[in-house]
Write a protein that holds these residues in place. Structure first.
Motif, PDB file in Angstrom:
ATOM      1  N   ASN A  55       4.930   2.292   4.514  1.00 31.04           N
ATOM      2  CA  ASN A  55       5.736   3.172   5.481  1.00 31.04           C
ATOM      3  C   ASN A  55       7.098   2.965   5.418  1.00 31.04           C
ATOM      4  N   ARG A  56       7.728   2.620   4.260  1.00 28.14           N
ATOM      5  CA  ARG A  56       9.072   2.242   3.839  1.00 28.14           C
ATOM      6  C   ARG A  56       9.329   3.052   2.488  1.00 28.14           C
ATOM      7  N   PHE A  57      10.365   3.735   2.245  1.00 23.10           N
ATOM      8  CA  PHE A  57      10.913   4.491   1.108  1.00 23.10           C
ATOM      9  C   PHE A  57      10.863   3.121  -0.029  1.00 23.10           C
ATOM     10  N   ALA A  58      10.382   3.401  -0.981  1.00 24.19           N
ATOM     11  CA  ALA A  58      10.201   2.362  -2.048  1.00 24.19           C
ATOM     12  C   ALA A  58      10.830   2.826  -3.418  1.00 24.19           C
ATOM     13  N   ASN A  74      14.710  18.239  -5.428  1.00 27.72           N
ATOM     14  CA  ASN A  74      14.578  18.488  -6.880  1.00 27.72           C
ATOM     15  C   ASN A  74      12.977  18.335  -6.908  1.00 27.72           C
ATOM     16  N   LYS A  75      12.174  19.333  -7.325  1.00 24.45           N
ATOM     17  CA  LYS A  75      10.845  19.606  -7.129  1.00 24.45           C
ATOM     18  C   LYS A  75      10.136  18.870  -8.099  1.00 24.45           C
ATOM     19  N   ARG A  76      10.932  18.136  -9.247  1.00 23.65           N
ATOM     20  CA  ARG A  76      10.318  17.307 -10.299  1.00 23.65           C
ATOM     21  C   ARG A  76      10.215  16.095 -10.036  1.00 23.65           C
ATOM     22  N   ARG A  77      10.690  15.784  -8.737  1.00 15.74           N
ATOM     23  CA  ARG A  77      10.602  14.101  -8.229  1.00 15.74           C
ATOM     24  C   ARG A  77       9.961  14.157  -6.964  1.00 15.74           C
ATOM     25  N   ILE A  84       0.856  -1.077  -0.058  1.00 19.44           N
ATOM     26  CA  ILE A  84       0.127  -0.202   0.124  1.00 19.44           C
ATOM     27  C   ILE A  84       0.983   1.080   0.077  1.00 19.44           C
ATOM     28  N   ILE A  85       0.369   2.279  -0.973  1.00 17.77           N
ATOM     29  CA  ILE A  85       1.265   3.479  -0.934  1.00 17.77           C
ATOM     30  C   ILE A  85       0.840   4.182   0.332  1.00 17.77           C
ATOM     31  N   THR A  86       1.684   4.578   1.355  1.00 16.03           N
ATOM     32  CA  THR A  86       1.376   5.251   2.427  1.00 16.03           C
ATOM     33  C   THR A  86       1.867   6.624   2.602  1.00 16.03           C
ATOM     34  N   SER A  87       2.480   7.085   1.617  1.00 14.65           N
ATOM     35  CA  SER A  87       3.294   8.462   1.629  1.00 14.65           C
ATOM     36  C   SER A  87       3.822   8.694   0.354  1.00 14.65           C
ATOM     37  N   LEU A  88       3.644  10.240  -0.267  1.00  9.92           N
ATOM     38  CA  LEU A  88       4.267  10.728  -1.249  1.00  9.92           C
ATOM     39  C   LEU A  88       4.744  11.973  -0.908  1.00  9.92           C
ATOM     40  N   THR A  89       6.082  12.187  -0.853  1.00  8.69           N
ATOM     41  CA  THR A  89       6.734  13.377  -0.336  1.00  8.69           C
ATOM     42  C   THR A  89       7.593  13.968  -1.536  1.00  8.69           C
TER      43      THR A  89
END
Length: 204
Positions: A22-25, A12-15, A3-8
Motif C-alpha cells: 500500500n505504499r508507492f514503490a 504518461n500512459k506508457r508508465r 506484496i504488490i498491492t496496486s498498479l495504477t
C-alpha cells in the motif's frame, strides 16, 4: 519481501505506478510490467525491484533515444548529452548510444558527411568548429576536412555574391565583405582571391 498491492496508470500512459504493501514503490514502463508479468498480489523482493527498475529505465531511455534520433540527425555525444539532460544516468545513456551505434542507427562518420553537405556556404574551418562543439572526435572530423577545404573558394564566392547583391561595388563595401567572410571562417588568402574577382556580374 513485499506484496504488490496496486498498479495504477500515470499521466504518461506508457508508465505505471507500483505500490508495495500500500505504499508507492516505483514507476515502471508498461512494456516492463507486461514483459515480467507484474500483477497485484505478487510477492517481490528488494533485489527483484531493483532489477525491474533497471530494466524499465533502459526501456524508457532506449525509446526516448529512438524518438529523438528519428526526428533529426545527431552526433553520438550530442545524443548522449541529450539523454543526460532528460534525466537519464550517464552510464545508462552511454549504453543506449553504444547500442544504437551497433544497430547503425547512430554514426559520427555519417553525421559529419551529412552535416558538411548541409552547410553548403560554411567554410571548412567553421564546419570543423561546429562539429567539434557537437562532440565529434577530431579523427572523424579529419575524414571530411580535406574535401571541405577544396570547396572553400567556390563557397566563398557564392557567399560574396549573395552578400554583395544589390550593393555597390565600392571600396567600403569590399572592406565590409572582407570582414564578413573572415567571420565565416574563410582564410585570408581565399578572401583576397575572391575580392580580387570583384568584377563578378552578380555583385551589381
Amino acid at each position: 519481501m513485499g506484496i504488490i498491492t496496486s498498479l495504477t496508470a500515470q499521466k504518461n500512459k506508457r508508465r505505471v505506478n507500483v505500490f508495495i504493501d500500500n505504499r508507492f514503490a516505483l514507476g515502471l514502463e508498461v512494456e516492463t510490467v507486461y514483459k515480467e508479468s507484474i500483477k497485484v498480489g505478487m510477492e517481490i523482493s528488494e533485489t527483484e525491484l531493483e532489477n525491474l527498475q533497471r530494466e524499465s529505465d533502459y526501456a524508457s531511455a532506449y525509446e526516448r533515444a529512438i524518438t529523438l534520433a528519428s526526428k533529426k540527425l545527431y552526433a553520438e555525444k550530442e545524443l548522449l548529452n541529450k539523454l543526460i539532460e532528460k534525466g537519464y544516468a550517464f552510464a545508462l545513456s552511454k549504453d543506449i548510444v553504444t547500442k544504437l551505434k551497433e544497430y547503425n542507427f547512430l554514426s559520427d562518420d555519417n553525421y559529419v558527411e551529412v552535416f558538411s553537405r548541409a552547410k553548403s556556404l560554411d567554410s571548412s574551418r567553421m564546419i570543423e568548429k561546429k562539429l567539434y562543439e557537437k562532440g565529434v572526435a577530431q579523427i572523424v572530423i579529419d575524414k571530411v576536412k580535406k574535401e571541405n577545404e577544396k570547396l572553400d573558394e567556390s563557397k566563398a564566392k557564392r557567399v560574396a555574391e549573395k552578400y554583395m547583391k544589390n550593393k555597390e561595388n565600392t571600396f567600403e563595401n569590399r572592406q565590409k565583405l572582407f570582414r564578413y567572410l573572415c567571420g565565416k571562417g574563410y582564410d585570408n588568402y581565399i578572401i583576397k582571391q575572391v575580392i580580387g574577382d570583384g568584377n563578378c556580374e552578380n555583385w551589381d
